[in-house]
Scaffold this motif. Structure first.
Motif, PDB file in Angstrom:
ATOM      1  N   ARG A  56       0.862  -1.185   0.000  1.00 63.71           N
ATOM      2  CA  ARG A  56       0.000   0.000   0.000  1.00 63.71           C
ATOM      3  C   ARG A  56       0.895   1.231   0.000  1.00 63.71           C
ATOM      4  NH1 ARG A  56      -2.124   3.680   3.840  1.00 63.71           N
ATOM      5  NH2 ARG A  56      -1.104   2.517   5.539  1.00 63.71           N
ATOM      6  N   ILE A  57       0.639   2.131  -0.954  1.00 67.18           N
ATOM      7  CA  ILE A  57       1.409   3.370  -1.031  1.00 67.18           C
ATOM      8  C   ILE A  57       0.435   4.528  -1.115  1.00 67.18           C
ATOM      9  CG2 ILE A  57       3.061   4.702  -2.394  1.00 67.18           C
ATOM     10  CD1 ILE A  57       4.269   2.069  -3.305  1.00 67.18           C
ATOM     11  N   ALA A 107       0.295  -7.745 -11.703  1.00 69.95           N
ATOM     12  CA  ALA A 107      -0.257  -7.714 -10.348  1.00 69.95           C
ATOM     13  C   ALA A 107      -1.724  -7.314 -10.387  1.00 69.95           C
ATOM     14  CB  ALA A 107       0.532  -6.727  -9.477  1.00 69.95           C
ATOM     15  N   GLN A 108      -2.375  -7.442  -9.242  1.00 66.35           N
ATOM     16  CA  GLN A 108      -3.745  -6.972  -9.065  1.00 66.35           C
ATOM     17  C   GLN A 108      -3.668  -5.581  -8.432  1.00 66.35           C
ATOM     18  OE1 GLN A 108      -5.469 -10.025  -6.616  1.00 66.35           O
ATOM     19  NE2 GLN A 108      -5.221 -11.614  -8.171  1.00 66.35           N
ATOM     20  N   VAL A 109      -4.100  -4.582  -9.176  1.00 65.05           N
ATOM     21  CA  VAL A 109      -3.898  -3.192  -8.779  1.00 65.05           C
ATOM     22  C   VAL A 109      -5.237  -2.521  -8.495  1.00 65.05           C
ATOM     23  CG1 VAL A 109      -2.953  -0.951  -9.465  1.00 65.05           C
ATOM     24  CG2 VAL A 109      -1.808  -3.068 -10.174  1.00 65.05           C
ATOM     25  N   GLU A 110      -5.254  -1.788  -7.394  1.00 64.02           N
ATOM     26  CA  GLU A 110      -6.426  -0.962  -7.057  1.00 64.02           C
ATOM     27  C   GLU A 110      -5.934   0.447  -6.769  1.00 64.02           C
ATOM     28  OE1 GLU A 110      -9.992  -0.670  -3.679  1.00 64.02           O
ATOM     29  OE2 GLU A 110      -8.793  -2.513  -3.894  1.00 64.02           O
ATOM     30  N   LEU A 111      -6.555   1.430  -7.411  1.00 61.29           N
ATOM     31  CA  LEU A 111      -6.162   2.822  -7.274  1.00 61.29           C
ATOM     32  C   LEU A 111      -7.308   3.620  -6.683  1.00 61.29           C
ATOM     33  CD1 LEU A 111      -4.496   5.442  -7.967  1.00 61.29           C
ATOM     34  CD2 LEU A 111      -5.549   5.329 -10.238  1.00 61.29           C
ATOM     35  N   LEU A 112      -7.008   4.419  -5.651  1.00 59.26           N
ATOM     36  CA  LEU A 112      -7.981   5.352  -5.076  1.00 59.26           C
ATOM     37  C   LEU A 112      -7.330   6.729  -5.107  1.00 59.26           C
ATOM     38  CD1 LEU A 112     -10.728   5.722  -3.661  1.00 59.26           C
ATOM     39  CD2 LEU A 112      -9.546   5.377  -1.481  1.00 59.26           C
ATOM     40  N   PRO A 140      -9.570  10.851   0.418  1.00 61.53           N
ATOM     41  CA  PRO A 140      -8.860  12.094   0.754  1.00 61.53           C
ATOM     42  C   PRO A 140      -8.100  12.589  -0.462  1.00 61.53           C
ATOM     43  CG  PRO A 140      -7.638  10.204   1.573  1.00 61.53           C
ATOM     44  CD  PRO A 140      -8.915   9.665   0.996  1.00 61.53           C
ATOM     45  N   ASP A 141      -7.667  13.844  -0.443  1.00 61.10           N
ATOM     46  CA  ASP A 141      -6.850  14.368  -1.529  1.00 61.10           C
ATOM     47  C   ASP A 141      -5.553  13.572  -1.615  1.00 61.10           C
ATOM     48  OD1 ASP A 141      -8.797  16.240  -1.876  1.00 61.10           O
ATOM     49  OD2 ASP A 141      -7.682  17.893  -0.943  1.00 61.10           O
ATOM     50  N   GLY A 142      -5.199  13.237  -2.845  1.00 64.02           N
ATOM     51  CA  GLY A 142      -3.975  12.468  -3.022  1.00 64.02           C
ATOM     52  C   GLY A 142      -4.260  11.148  -3.717  1.00 64.02           C
ATOM     53  N   THR A 143      -3.312  10.219  -3.614  1.00 59.71           N
ATOM     54  CA  THR A 143      -3.416   8.942  -4.319  1.00 59.71           C
ATOM     55  C   THR A 143      -2.982   7.800  -3.421  1.00 59.71           C
ATOM     56  OG1 THR A 143      -2.930  10.029  -6.439  1.00 59.71           O
ATOM     57  CG2 THR A 143      -2.625   7.641  -6.337  1.00 59.71           C
ATOM     58  N   THR A 144      -3.751   6.707  -3.468  1.00 59.94           N
ATOM     59  CA  THR A 144      -3.387   5.490  -2.744  1.00 59.94           C
ATOM     60  C   THR A 144      -3.430   4.314  -3.712  1.00 59.94           C
ATOM     61  OG1 THR A 144      -4.303   6.330  -0.655  1.00 59.94           O
ATOM     62  CG2 THR A 144      -3.947   3.950  -0.833  1.00 59.94           C
ATOM     63  N   PHE A 145      -2.333   3.545  -3.734  1.00 58.16           N
ATOM     64  CA  PHE A 145      -2.266   2.328  -4.535  1.00 58.16           C
ATOM     65  C   PHE A 145      -2.291   1.110  -3.616  1.00 58.16           C
ATOM     66  CE2 PHE A 145      -0.602   5.111  -7.846  1.00 58.16           C
ATOM     67  CZ  PHE A 145      -1.125   4.542  -9.002  1.00 58.16           C
ATOM     68  N   PHE A 146      -3.055   0.090  -4.026  1.00 60.47           N
ATOM     69  CA  PHE A 146      -3.025  -1.215  -3.374  1.00 60.47           C
ATOM     70  C   PHE A 146      -2.534  -2.221  -4.425  1.00 60.47           C
ATOM     71  CE2 PHE A 146      -6.364   1.272  -1.384  1.00 60.47           C
ATOM     72  CZ  PHE A 146      -6.116   1.099  -0.025  1.00 60.47           C
ATOM     73  N   ILE A 147      -1.395  -2.828  -4.167  1.00 56.61           N
ATOM     74  CA  ILE A 147      -0.819  -3.802  -5.097  1.00 56.61           C
ATOM     75  C   ILE A 147      -0.885  -5.173  -4.419  1.00 56.61           C
ATOM     76  CG2 ILE A 147       1.149  -4.398  -6.541  1.00 56.61           C
ATOM     77  CD1 ILE A 147       0.019  -1.601  -7.062  1.00 56.61           C
ATOM     78  N   ARG A 148      -1.594  -6.104  -5.012  1.00 54.95           N
ATOM     79  CA  ARG A 148      -1.759  -7.431  -4.404  1.00 54.95           C
ATOM     80  C   ARG A 148      -1.245  -8.518  -5.356  1.00 54.95           C
ATOM     81  NH1 ARG A 148      -6.503  -4.519  -3.102  1.00 54.95           N
ATOM     82  NH2 ARG A 148      -6.819  -4.291  -0.827  1.00 54.95           N
ATOM     83  N   GLN A 149      -0.662  -9.552  -4.759  1.00 55.71           N
ATOM     84  CA  GLN A 149      -0.251 -10.767  -5.485  1.00 55.71           C
ATOM     85  C   GLN A 149       0.637 -10.446  -6.683  1.00 55.71           C
ATOM     86  OE1 GLN A 149      -0.855 -13.528  -3.947  1.00 55.71           O
ATOM     87  NE2 GLN A 149      -2.111 -12.443  -2.447  1.00 55.71           N
ATOM     88  N   LEU A 150       1.787  -9.865  -6.393  1.00 50.00           N
ATOM     89  CA  LEU A 150       2.741  -9.537  -7.442  1.00 50.00           C
ATOM     90  C   LEU A 150       3.206 -10.803  -8.164  1.00 50.00           C
ATOM     91  CD1 LEU A 150       4.430  -7.257  -8.747  1.00 50.00           C
ATOM     92  CD2 LEU A 150       6.208  -7.726  -7.036  1.00 50.00           C
ATOM     93  N   PHE A 151       3.240 -10.742  -9.482  1.00 50.65           N
ATOM     94  CA  PHE A 151       3.638 -11.847 -10.368  1.00 50.65           C
ATOM     95  C   PHE A 151       2.693 -13.054 -10.265  1.00 50.65           C
ATOM     96  CE2 PHE A 151       8.085 -10.012  -9.620  1.00 50.65           C
ATOM     97  CZ  PHE A 151       8.034  -9.249 -10.768  1.00 50.65           C
TER      98      PHE A 151
END
Length: 639
Positions: A56-57, A107-112, A140-151
């Protein structure tokens, strides 16, 4: 032959992802750099299982407008450049437009994300390069990435990943560099629910160094300030006393970009050369600023490599900046001046060592008798024998045991050994190691028969046994004894621990911690006792009794440094044991240290029990020999 055809887009994206996304740390690097470019003042990175299952970033940057979200995941879509001309003065960290498409392909990517202008945020899901959903959501203002199950869809790539701890160590090291590169940004790194790094973002670089590396390093920093010919260098240099065993603590940034460049390493280390011991590396945090047209960052997809247009100019600038920093007044209080040498402590000139007279004095004397010349020659040959053995690595033949040598062959063997180091004869075999077990000096029965004659040069002991004179290097011999005792203790678990009060506290980086935990069992096998303090700190509460005299933080850190890195991860258990056991050599008695005859008898007694009494762990001989026959030939008693 198969027909040529254009690959489908999913295959193209997966191939491209292989260039950019090597491991979880690559994902973190690309997304955190995007967060920095978005103007974020706060970035949070959270991982689980080394980032393999979850990353999570989150940042508070400008966000991505809803109508641009889909475009952000297309290859070569970017907001950083508009034409090829922009490449010559890149100031942003990202610019290729490959990161999001490469990550989404594997990967499985989710962006908020949400901009300040939009009332609602946008939630976007994409996996394996295929869009799954796009919808409005609160954010909230800004960006959050959720990266799951890389490769998850590239198993061939996934199997090459290391353990979760190793991958987390790479991310921890990356976050350290990012925090040092941008002290004005608050970075928060969370690993499996534990906060590992959390900087304030107050813009004070020294505060970041203190937070990451601790009080000891922060208290031994020298400021670096330099500006000339359009190059500006600022930051901190570590005082020589905090040098380490590898390059992990050499931090430098080109226009706030963390890179690796051999020329920069060389400039730093060359400037430190007169201040650090051999095989030691400095601590640095240097920010190097220059015009964008002086550096090419478009060299590799990972953007870790760069090319300078004026390499020599950059080298000179870095070298001068470091050299000036090290020569500041702050270093003067740390310099200690030894007491003046007495006459007897001064090294005798080479011209006087053999005859104890100067060349002019020799010239005034008449020619000495032949017996005296032979004795002089013998003394010089003895000196060469000792010196050559201790200054040069023995050949493979010398290290091994040879066939039995009879006493009458000793003279020829020693003469050949002395001469062969200077000019190896083409028609003669390489000198061989005397098999001391066959000579029976290193045999328990010999303990009652040998005669200890005394010591020369406060380092070498002379021992008479039967028809031979043996010369023992006390330091090399003691090193071998301690080394084999330590190795044996690791195998048999027969050791005695000695408590330390107060305990030694080690503050380890994530890479050091990973190496330490991976090999902790090896340390405990010989008598170390550790207690975790949390946040990468460990207390050393007990050490093996034979290492008590060297129970110092810098020696323990040096040992852990030597076990860090990719190479040590693949070492067999026996090789790791040998590395740890070699630490015991630090406790060996040194040359020029006085030993009593009782202590020397005990040392020889220890040598009798060893599997290899011939060499210290570093390959130097512990003992050499000369026969009575050779002495008699030197004195012309026999011909």
């Amino acid at each position: 032959m198969n027909k040529i055809q254009v690959l489908d887009q999913i295959t193209i994206d997966k191939i491209a992802a292989g260039e950019v996304i090597e491991r979880p740390a690559s994902v973190v690097k690309e997304l955190v750099e995007n967060a920095i470019d978005s103007g974020a003042s706060s970035v949070t990175v959270e991982i689980k299982e080394g980032g393999i299952s979850f990353i999570r970033i989150a940042d508070n940057g400008c966000g991505i407008p809803k109508d641009e979200v889909r475009y952000a995941f297309l290859r070569h879509s970017t907001s950083k450049i508009r034409s090829v001309d922009d490449l010559s003065h890149i100031r942003s960290l990202g610019f290729r437009g490959e990161a999001l498409s490469s990550i989404a392909a594997v990967a499985q990517v989710e962006l908020l994300t949400k901009t300040k202008e939009e009332p609602f945020g946008t939630r976007y899901r994409i996996a394996g390069g295929k869009e799954q959903s796009l919808e409005e959501d609160g954010a909230p203002d800004g960006t959050t990435f959720f990266i799951r199950q890389l490769f998850y869809n590239v198993p061939a790539r996934k199997k090459f990943l290391k353990t979760a701890m190793t991958e987390a160590g790479h991310i921890g090291d990356l976050m350290t560099r990012l925090a040092l590169s941008r002290p004005e940004i608050s970075f928060h790194f969370i690993n499996n629910g534990q906060s590992k790094i959390h900087t304030s973002g107050n813009g004070n670089l020294k505060d970041v160094i203190y937070h990451i590396y601790g009080r000891e390093i922060a208290a031994n920093l020298l400021p670096a300030e330099y500006e000339k010919n359009g190059i500006r260098i600022s930051g901190f240099l570590g005082a020589p006393l905090i040098s380490r065993g590898n390059r992990n603590f050499e931090n430098y940034f080109i226009n706030c970009r963390y890179i690796k460049n051999h020329m920069v390493y060389k400039a730093i280390e060359d400037a430190y050369k007169d201040f650090t011991m051999q095989h030691k590396f400095p601590f640095t945090v240097l920010h190097i600023e220059m015009g964008g047209d002086e550096v090419d960052v478009n060299v590799h997809p990972s953007k870790l490599e760069i090319r300078f247009h004026n390499q020599q100019g950059i080298y000179n600038a870095i070298y001068e900046a470091v050299e000036c920093g090290l020569q500041r007044k702050e270093l003067i209080p740390h310099i200690t001046v030894d007491a003046p040498e007495t006459g007897k402590d001064k090294e005798t000139p080479k011209s006087t060592q053999a005859h104890n007279v100067t060349e002019p004095e020799t010239a005034k004397k008449s020619n000495p008798p032949k017996e005296q010349r032979d004795l002089d020659y013998f003394m010089e040959e003895m000196k060469k024998r000792v010196t050559s053995y201790h200054e040069q690595n023995s050949s493979a033949e010398i290290r091994g045991k040879s066939s039995i040598f009879k006493p009458e062959r000793q003279a020829d063997r020693i003469r050949e050994a002395a001469v062969s180091y200077a000019v190896p004869p083409k028609d003669k075999p390489e000198p061989k190691q005397l098999d001391l077990f066959e000579e029976r000096f290193l045999d328990r029965k010999a303990a009652a028969e040998y005669k200890l004659l005394g010591q020369v040069f406060d380092t070498y002991w002379l021992v008479e046994y039967h028809e031979n004179l043996y010369i023992i290097d006390q330091h090399a011999a003691h090193e071998r004894v301690l080394y084999e005792k330590t190795l044996a203790g690791m195998k048999t678990r027969e050791f005695t621990s000695q408590m330390i009060s107060p305990p030694i506290v080690l503050n380890l980086t994530m890479q050091e911690q990973e190496a330490f935990l991976r090999h902790m069992e090896r340390f405990t096998k010989i008598g170390f006792e550790f207690e975790e303090f949390g946040q990468g700190s460990y207390a050393v509460r007990a050490v093996p009794d034979n290492l008590f005299s060297i129970a110092k933080k810098e020696i323990l850190l040096e040992m852990i440094d030597s076990l860090s890195g990719e190479i040590s991860r693949n070492l067999p258990a026996e090789a790791v044991d040998e590395k740890i056991a070699s630490m015991s050599c630090k406790a060996a008695v040194k040359g020029k240290m006085k030993l009593s005859t009782q202590e020397v008898h005990a040392l020889i007694g220890e040598l009798l029990t060893l599997k290899n009494p011939y060499h210290c762990p570093h390959g130097r001989p512990t003992i050499i020999a000369m026969s009575k026959r050779e002495l008699e030939k030197k004195f012309k008693r026999i011909v």
